[in-house]
Design an enzyme around this catalytic site. Sequence first.
Site, short mmCIF file in Angstrom:
data_model
loop_
_atom_site.label_atom_id
_atom_site.label_comp_id
_atom_site.label_asym_id
_atom_site.label_seq_id
_atom_site.Cartn_x
_atom_site.Cartn_y
_atom_site.Cartn_z
N PRO A 151 -0.34 3.33 -8.78
CA PRO A 151 0.79 3.30 -8.51
C PRO A 151 1.63 2.19 -8.12
CG PRO A 151 0.80 5.10 -9.59
CD PRO A 151 -0.37 4.85 -9.05
N CYS A 152 2.42 1.06 -8.65
CA CYS A 152 2.78 -0.10 -7.68
C CYS A 152 4.16 -0.38 -7.53
CB CYS A 152 2.10 -1.40 -7.57
SG CYS A 152 0.63 -0.89 -7.17
#
Length: 272
Positions: free
Chosen positions: A36-37
């Site tokens: 996840p970014c």
Amino acid sequence: QWRILNKDIEKISAMNLNELFKISAGELDLLSGGAPCQSFSYAGKRMGLEDTRGTLFYHFAIFLQKLRPKIFLFENVRGLLSHNHGKTYQTILEVFSESGYKTQKQILDAWDYGNAQKRERLITIGIRNDLNIKINFPKPRSYKPVLRDILQDVPSSLGINYSEHKRKLFELVPAGGNWKDLPEEIAREYMKSCWDMGGGRTGILRRMSMDEPSLSVLTSPTQKQTERCHPLEPRPFTIRESARIQSFPDDWKFCGSISSQYRQIGNAVPVN
């Protein structure tokens, strides 16, 4: 015969990975992951590794720099391309470049590769700079299955149910339809503030069709604005139906609570 390390990724990335995995730097063929970014802050706007501290991507990058694999594969949602006006992905590419890799990217749709599901994902592949390797993304297959092709003889399993009120609403929605198929006063009451929003809002009270692929399998089957009702019954897909749509084999076991199993399936990359 997999070696599974059931530990916090932050603790693992701080270890001596080459010793841990009994492998020399540069020896590994492939590092694959999808972190996840969404929480990059750009506090320093250095557009490099330090901008990713505190995120799971940071630990993927540490793995990359310590292990120096020949190739890496990084999977993420399509929206990463436009997140924060493209700055998030630009930072990621900067980190890959600083780590010694040339990259190529492509949006791939699971429906093109044997999955009865429309699910677009950004696939980034990196090749170590010292290697003369060319990677070709797979060509779409001619066979594109729909739900009718895969929802046959699905093993029984647990699943979450709608509330009685929502179940009755879905009884009024035809296969392939959504809130627009309801009488205005009923739809308005259900949608509340969403009624006055712009856009198609096609995910609200959305019912799948047996003659189409599913929309992306999500981590929860009852989210109000991204619903995926079963085509033939007024209920969400069960655990095993969701797994079928993600192309998991029927004998693949999921553990934990029902919500945890839905989350595992929804977060996965489609097997096919």
